[in-house]
Enzyme design. Structure first.
Site, short mmCIF file in Angstrom:
data_model
loop_
_atom_site.label_atom_id
_atom_site.label_comp_id
_atom_site.label_asym_id
_atom_site.label_seq_id
_atom_site.Cartn_x
_atom_site.Cartn_y
_atom_site.Cartn_z
CG HIS A 72 -2.02 -0.98 1.18
ND1 HIS A 72 -3.07 -0.95 2.04
CD2 HIS A 72 -2.24 -2.01 0.34
CE1 HIS A 72 -3.91 -1.93 1.75
NE2 HIS A 72 -3.42 -2.59 0.73
CE1 TYR A 195 -6.58 3.06 10.94
CE2 TYR A 195 -5.91 3.21 8.64
CZ TYR A 195 -5.74 2.69 9.91
OH TYR A 195 -4.73 1.79 10.14
N PRO A 287 -5.09 -1.07 18.51
CG PRO A 287 -6.93 -2.30 17.75
CD PRO A 287 -6.34 -1.68 18.99
CE LYS A 291 2.90 2.69 13.74
NZ LYS A 291 3.67 2.51 12.51
CE1 TYR A 379 -1.78 3.25 9.63
CE2 TYR A 379 -0.69 2.62 7.59
CZ TYR A 379 -1.71 2.45 8.51
OH TYR A 379 -2.66 1.47 8.29
#
Length: 385
Positions: A72, A195, A287, A291, A379
């Site tokens: 991604h 998200y 979550p 990580k 991220y």
């Protein structure tokens, strides 16, 4: 029986540590309380940072990851009925990869066994001594003792390793919500993770493969999963992901369903004498920031480097610095996970003022390159020291 490093826990952290030590000529024994089938099929997160995929490739266990992993280059923040793409690669030059933890474990088990590695399944640790050091465990109807030079506690939050560290200082936060997660046998509705922040609560659209979707809903921490039949789940997901451009959510058969509480936890220090904690044994994160697995990998990379220096030169400098090195990265990841969680979820106790501040922050992240870069940098994962 004797080995150089006794590893408690046969999840990805323990297995990867055993593999990395083997590459340096260091012997280890992995003690796992569950059977092989359970270990290879327990569902966990599968979003890998660039550093994690690099470590797997560099150590020779990345062949199937490269073939089947889904790379991604961005993610989407969705709020106010619109999507806002964060170009991870464009901002950082790095990527993330979707590859299920179950597949990492399968790859590592196969590789360790092919290399003659010693993995003892259904071996329940009943005692350990961090000073001698030794590990006592039950397996095959017998109680046995394994003497060693060092012990690596990779046995998770509920394992025996952390309670064996005296004088621990712990830090924790329980969140006023949980995740209802499902696996569904349906083609994902997105090519990159979504998200979503909605007045009804947070939602996440992830994926496991081109034919399997992974989706999550924010629910109360004491929610009864029986209150969520499949039809209600799909209706709620559709409502929280809805946009003004007619985007459609693909629905399909739900093959797995569970509710996971949200918590942050850190134990300090991550070392006592010759016992070293790694992964969930020393820390857990909510979550939202993906990580947990990546922190476990960075822990064992740091530990493998320290043990390699010890056996190669006799120096314990890196071993002495293990806890501090890990905790610097742990606290950065804890903050990022906390930040992502509070940014996107609906706190039932939040005031109208606080909700408007949350929306203003989302607008800022979506419109500012500097803010988006900060999200992207964390991220995709910071470099491992």
């Amino acid at each position: 029986m004797r080995t150089q490093v006794a590893i408690i826990g046969g999840g990805p952290a323990g297995l990867l540590l055993s593999h990395l030590l083997h590459l340096q000529g260091i012997d280890s024994v992995v003690l796992e309380s569950r059977d092989r089938d359970y270990v290879e099929h327990r569902q966990r997160a599968g979003m890998l940072e660039q550093g994690t995929t690099d470590a797997l490739r560099d150590s020779g266990v990345g062949e199937r990851l490269d073939r089947e992993g889904l790379v991604h280059h961005g993610l989407e923040l969705r709020f106010g009925g619109a999507g806002h793409r964060i170009p991870l690669t464009g901002l950082t030059g790095r990527t993330v990869t979707v590859y299920a933890q179950t597949e990492i474990v399968k790859d590592l088990v196969a590789r360790r066994l092919a290399d003659g590695g010693d993995i003892r399944f259904e071996a329940e640790v009943v005692d350990l001594d961090a000073s001698a050091p030794r590990v006592t465990y039950r397996g095959g109807g017998e109680t046995r003792t394994l003497d060693c030079d060092y012990i690596a506690g990779c046995d998770g939050f509920h394992g025996v390793s952390r309670p064996a560290v005296p004088g621990l200082r712990t830090f924790s936060r329980d969140y006023p919500f949980a995740w209802l997660g499902i696996l569904a046998g349906v083609r994902p509705s997105t090519e990159e993770l979504i998200y979503a922040s909605h007045d009804r609560g947070f939602a996440l659209h992830s994926l496991r493969s081109p034919t399997v979707s992974r989706l999550y809903l924010q629910v109360p921490p004491d929610e009864d999963i029986a209150a969520w039949p499949d039809a209600r789940i799909w209706d709620e997901l559709a409502a929280r992901f809805a946009t003004g451009d007619g985007w459609k959510l693909h629905e399909g058969p739900v093959t797995d369903k569970a509710i996971t509480p949200m918590r942050s936890f850190v134990a300090e220090p991550m070392r006592h004498d010759r016992l070293f904690l790694a992964g969930d044994a020393g820390h857990i994160v909510p979550p939202t920031g993906a990580k947990g697995l990546n922190l476990a990998v960075s822990d064992v990379i740091i530990l493998a480097r320290a043990l390699t220096e010890r056996y190669a030169t006799g120096s314990e400098t890196l071993l002495d610095g293990y806890s501090d090195a890990c905790l610097r990265r742990v606290w950065r990841a804890e903050h990022f996970s906390y930040w992502m969680t509070t940014l996107l979820h609906v706190d039932p106790a939040a005031t109208a003022f606080e909700r408007r501040l949350q929306r203003a922050h989302l607008d800022y992240v979506a419109s500012s390159e500097a803010a988006a870069t900060s999200l992207a940098e964390n991220y995709v994962g910071l470099p491992i020291e």
